[in-house]
Design an enzyme around this catalytic site. Structure first.
Site, mmCIF file in Angstrom:
data_model
loop_
_atom_site.group_PDB
_atom_site.id
_atom_site.type_symbol
_atom_site.label_atom_id
_atom_site.label_comp_id
_atom_site.label_asym_id
_atom_site.label_seq_id
_atom_site.Cartn_x
_atom_site.Cartn_y
_atom_site.Cartn_z
ATOM 1 C CB CYS A 2 -1.204 0.092 1.220
ATOM 2 S SG CYS A 2 -1.671 -1.330 1.656
ATOM 3 N NE ARG A 27 4.102 1.643 -2.707
ATOM 4 C CZ ARG A 27 5.361 1.635 -1.497
ATOM 5 N NH1 ARG A 27 6.018 2.113 -2.212
ATOM 6 N NH2 ARG A 27 4.848 1.207 -0.429
ATOM 7 C CD1 TRP A 75 -0.801 -6.032 -2.605
ATOM 8 C CD2 TRP A 75 -0.657 -5.645 -4.466
ATOM 9 N NE1 TRP A 75 -0.579 -7.369 -2.931
ATOM 10 C CE2 TRP A 75 -0.521 -6.515 -4.684
ATOM 11 C CE3 TRP A 75 -1.114 -4.313 -5.410
ATOM 12 C CZ2 TRP A 75 -0.167 -6.964 -5.590
ATOM 13 C CZ3 TRP A 75 -0.878 -5.305 -7.209
ATOM 14 C CH2 TRP A 75 -0.896 -6.663 -6.827
ATOM 15 C CG ASN A 101 2.676 0.527 2.965
ATOM 16 O OD1 ASN A 101 2.265 -0.185 2.990
ATOM 17 N ND2 ASN A 101 4.109 1.448 2.924
ATOM 18 N N GLY A 102 0.757 -1.661 5.651
ATOM 19 C CA GLY A 102 1.879 -3.315 6.562
ATOM 20 C C GLY A 102 0.528 -4.241 7.199
ATOM 21 C CE LYS A 484 13.074 -14.291 -13.778
ATOM 22 N NZ LYS A 484 11.305 -15.163 -13.062
ATOM 23 C CD GLU A 487 10.754 -13.980 -17.487
ATOM 24 O OE1 GLU A 487 11.368 -14.752 -16.367
ATOM 25 O OE2 GLU A 487 9.807 -14.138 -18.252
ATOM 26 C CG HIS A 503 20.942 -40.220 -20.691
ATOM 27 N ND1 HIS A 503 21.733 -41.902 -20.942
ATOM 28 C CD2 HIS A 503 21.542 -40.285 -19.532
ATOM 29 C CE1 HIS A 503 21.469 -41.793 -19.627
ATOM 30 N NE2 HIS A 503 21.963 -40.828 -18.610
ATOM 31 C CE LYS A 602 4.794 -9.748 -13.230
ATOM 32 N NZ LYS A 602 5.750 -10.638 -12.458
#
Ligand code: AGP
Length: 607
Positions: A2, A27, A75, A101-102, A484, A487, A503, A602
Site C-alpha cells: 500500500c 507500486r 494493495w 501500510n503493512g 530468467k 526472458e 544421454h 505480466k
C-alpha cells in the site's frame, strides 16, 4: 504494497493528496481513498479501482474541502479490493480516520475483542481494528490513545491518523514499514515513499521503528515509544521524481530482487507462532492429510518451477507423493484426480488462463484446492477452497523475482505444516527447520551482499547460448535460472538435469560453451562435480553456484558464485537470487528492455 500520504497546510488538502497518490501509482494498487478534516468532521471518499475514478468522484479534490487530510492506495491483503475494504477507515464515533501500510498480524484476536466490546466493523481489513482501538483508548489525550493503540499491534505498520478534535493535525506511527515526513514552509507532509514528497519538498525526516509524530502546518514533533520528544535531523533528498519511483533503482526488476528479504519475511511472519507453522484461517488435520493419496502442484512458467522445488520439500518432509504438472498440459490430460487428491495451484497474478482451467478441471473431479497466490481477490484466489497469499506486494517487472521466492517460502511453510500434522518429523528436527526458515530473509540479504561481482561474471558468461545444470533441488533452480536468462536477455538458455547430459546433450558442448552449474545439494555434490569435469573436458567454461566454504568446487569450476550455507530443501530460495541478478546484468549489458521484455505480458490471461 500500500501507499500512504498526508498533508496539512493552508491550501486545499484533497488535490495535494490525490497528486501524492498518483505518484505512488507505480507500486500497484487496487483501490484508493482520502479523508479530509473539515468543519469539525471527517469526509471520507474511497473507491475500488483507479485513482482516476477517485479524482472524478471528488472533482479532482475540489468537492472535498479542508486543509488537512490523509490518503491511501491499497494493495489488498485482508479482504477483497472493494469500496468497503479501501482505506481510510473511520471509527464508529466518526472521530478518527486511519490509513495503514503493512499487516497487523494479531488482527483476528483484536477484532474479536473489539466486537465483544460493542464496536461494529464495516470492512474485512486488519486495519479497521486500529481505528476502533483509537476510539477505545481515547479520553481526550490523542498522544496517549495512539501510544496505547500502537502497543497492542503486532506486525508492520506505517499509520496516518486524523482526529476531529485537532482539526489541523496529522498523527503518524511507524513500525517495520517505511514512513517519511516532508518538511515544508507553513505546510507539512508525510508519505510511505519519498516519491510522493519530492515535488513538494526535498527536506525530509526519516521515521524509525517505534517512533510517532504530530504534524501541524507550522510544526513537526517526533516522539519515541515512551512519549519522549526527539530532536530528529532534517535530511535533503537528491533524487529526481523519476528516480524515486523506482526507489533509486534503474529498473523495477532490480528493485524487486532487492525487496526479496522483506517480501519473504512478510510471507513467513504471520504464519510462524511459538515455533509452529500455522495456515491462514484454515487447518488441515492429520486425519485429513492421511486421506490425501497424492498432491498435484500445477502452475505455469516460474510458478511451475517454484512447484518443482516445492515438491522436494513436501515429499522429503511429508512422504506424500507429489506430481508437478504444467497447467497448460494438465488441463487437457484427463488427469487422475479424485477426492483423495490435494491440488496446490500456484500463481502470482491469480489470473493465468491455463492455471485457472487446470484448477477447474481438478475441482470438477473432486479434488481439494489450495491456491498459492499473490493478488488478493484474483480469480484463482476465489476459485480455491483455501488460499495462502504470498504477500510479495505488487510485482511490476514482467520477469518474476520476489513473486517466485515468496511462492517457494509458502511451499516450505506448507511442507513443514503438513509434516508436523502428520507426525512424520521428530520435534527437534521440526523446530530446527522452523528456525532455519525464520533466517531465510537474512540469508537472502547476505546472498545479495556477497555477490557484488555478478556484473563482471554476466559479461564473461552471457555471451552466447548457456546451459544451466543441476540435480534434484539444484535442477529446479537451474530451470528458473535459465528461464530468467531467456526472458529478459533474449539469450538462448537451456536447463538440464546434470545426470542427463551424457544421454545426448553433451554432444553440444564445445570450446568456451558457458555452463552454469548449480551445486548447493551437499549429498549430490560429488555427482554434480563429475558432470562439471565432463563438460570441462570438452572445453566448457563453468560458472558454479555453491555454498560458502565449498573448497572442492573452487578447484573444479572456472568461477564460483557463493550463497550462505542452508538446509538443502530451502536452498533454492537463496540459489535463485544470484541467477536473477546474472540474468539482470546480462540483459542490461545487451541493452534489453528489462522490465518489459518483448513478446511477454505480466499476466497471461489468454490461452
Ligand atoms: C516469469 O518470469 C514469467 N513472467 C512467467 O513465466 C510467469 O511466471 C507465468 O506466466 C505464470 O504467471 P502467474 O504466476 O501470474 O500465474
Amino acid at each position: 504494497m500500500c501507499g500512504i500520504v498526508g498533508f496539512t497546510g493552508k491550501l486545499a488538502a484533497a488535490p495535494v493528496l490525490l497528486q501524492g497518490l498518483e505518484r505512488l501509482e507505480y507500486r500497484g494498487y487496487d483501490s484508493a481513498g482520502i479523508a479530509v478534516l473539515d468543519n469539525g468532521a471527517i469526509r471520507v471518499e474511497k473507491v475500488s479501482g483507479r485513482i482516476a475514478k477517485l479524482c472524478e468522484k471528488t472533482g479532482n479534490g475540489a468537492l472535498v474541502p479542508g486543509a488537512a487530510g490523509i490518503g491511501h492506495t491499497r494493495w489488498a491483503t485482508h479482504g477483497a479490493p472493494t469500496d468497503q475494504n479501501a482505506h481510510p477507515h473511520l471509527s464508529n464515533d466518526g472521530r478518527f480516520a486511519v490509513v495503514h501500510n503493512g499487516i497487523i498480524e494479531n488482527y483476528l484476536e483484536l477484532r474479536k475483542e473489539l466486537i465483544r466490546d460493542g464496536y461494529t466493523f464495516q470492512s474485512e481489513t486488519d486495519t479497521e481494528t486500529i481505528v476502533h482501538l483509537l476510539e477505545h483508548y481515547y479520553d481526550g489525550d490523542i498522544k496517549a490513545a495512539v501510544m496505547k493503540t500502537a502497543a497492542r499491534l503486532e506486525g508492520s505498520y506505517a499509520l496516518g491518523i486524523v482526529c476531529t478534535d485537532t482539526p489541523d493535525a496529522l498523527y503518524v506511527v511507524r513500525e517495520a514499514s517505511p514512513l517519511i515526513l516532508g518538511v515544508g514552509v507553513g505546510e507539512n507532509y508525510f508519505a510511505s515513499d519519498v516519491t510522493a514528497l519530492v515535488s513538494h519538498t526535498k527536506n525530509v525526516i526519516y521515521m524509525e521503528d517505534g517512533e510517532f509524530a504530530r504534524l501541524t502546518p507550522g510544526a513537526i514533533t517526533v516522539y519515541d515509544c515512551t512519549g519522549r520528544e526527539l530532536q530528529k535531523p532534517i535530511s535533503r533528498v537528491t533524487w529526481s521524481v523519476e528516480a524515486a519511483e523506482k526507489g533509486g533503482y534503474e529498473h523495477f526488476m532490480l528493485k524487486e530482487i532487492m525487496e526479496q528479504p522483506a517480501a519473504v519475511k512478510a510471507a513467513l511472519a504471520p504464519r510462524i507462532h511459538d515455533g509452529k507453522v500455522q495456515l491462514d484461517g484454515f487447518e488441515l488435520t492429520g486425519e485429513q492429510l492421511r486421506d490425501i493419496h497424492k498432491i498435484i502442484i500445477t502452475a505455469c512458467g516460474s510458478a511451475y518451477y517454484a512447484g518443482c522445488s516445492g515438491r522436494y520439500a513436501i515429499e522429503r518432509l511429508c512422504r506424500i507423493p507429489v506430481e508437478v504438472e504444467l497447467a497448460s498440459e494438465l488441463r487437457y490430460a484427463d488427469p487422475m484426480v479424485d477426492e483423495h487428491t490435494l491440488v496446490l495451484v500456484i500463481s502470482q497474478s491469480g489470473e493465468t488462463a491455463d492455471t485457472i482451467a487446470a484448477l477447474r478441471e481438478c475441482k470438477s473431479r473432486g479434488a481439494k484446492v489450495i491456491g498459492i497466490v499473490n493478488v488478493v481477490g484474483s480469480t484463482i484466489a476465489k476459485l480455491s477452497d483455501h488460499v495462502l497469499y504470498t504477500f510479495a506486494g505488487p510485482e511490476i517487472a514482467v520477469a518474476t523475482t520476489k513473486g517466485y521466492t515468496t511462492q517457494l517460502t509458502v511451499l516450505y511453510l506448507f511442507a513443514l505444516y503438513a509434516a508436523g500434522k502428520l507426525g512424520r518429523m521428530d520435534a527437534d528436527r521440526y523446530a530446527a527447520l522452523v528456525r532455519e526458515l525464520q533466517h531465510l530473509p537474512r540469508r537472502i540479504q547476505q546472498t545479495i551482499d556477497m555477490n557484488w561481482q555478478l556484473p563482471a561474471l554476466a559479461s564473461r558468461y552471457a555471451s552466447q547460448s548457456l546451459f544451466f545444470i543441476g540435480r534434484n533441488t539444484d535442477y529446479a533452480v537451474a530451470l528458473e535460472g535459465a528461464l530468467k536468462m531467456k526472458e529478459i536477455s533474449y539469450l538462448h538458455a537451456e536447463s538440464y538435469a546434470a545426470g542427463e547430459l551424457k544421454h545426448g546433450t553433451i554432444a553440444l558442448i564445445e570450446e568456451n560453451q558457458p555452463v552454469i552449474a548449480v551445486c548447493c545439494n551437499e549429498s549430490l555434490m560429488d555427482k554434480t562435480l563429475s558432470n562439471i569435469v565432463e563438460v570441462k573436458a570438452r572445453g566448457a567454461k563453468v560458472l558454479a553456484l555453491s555454498f560458502k566454504g565449498n573448497k572442492k568446487i573452487v578447484s573444479q569450476a572456472d568461477d564460483v558464485i557463493f550463497i550462505p550455507r542452508i538446509e538443502t530443501i530451502f536452498s533454492a530460495c537463496l540459489a535463485v537470487v544470484p541467477l536473477q541478478l546474472l540474468a539482470y546484468y546480462a540483459a542490461k549489458g545487451r541493452g534489453c528492455d528489462i522490465d518489459k521484455p518483448k513478446n511477454l505480458a505480466k499476466s497471461v490471461t489468454v490461452e
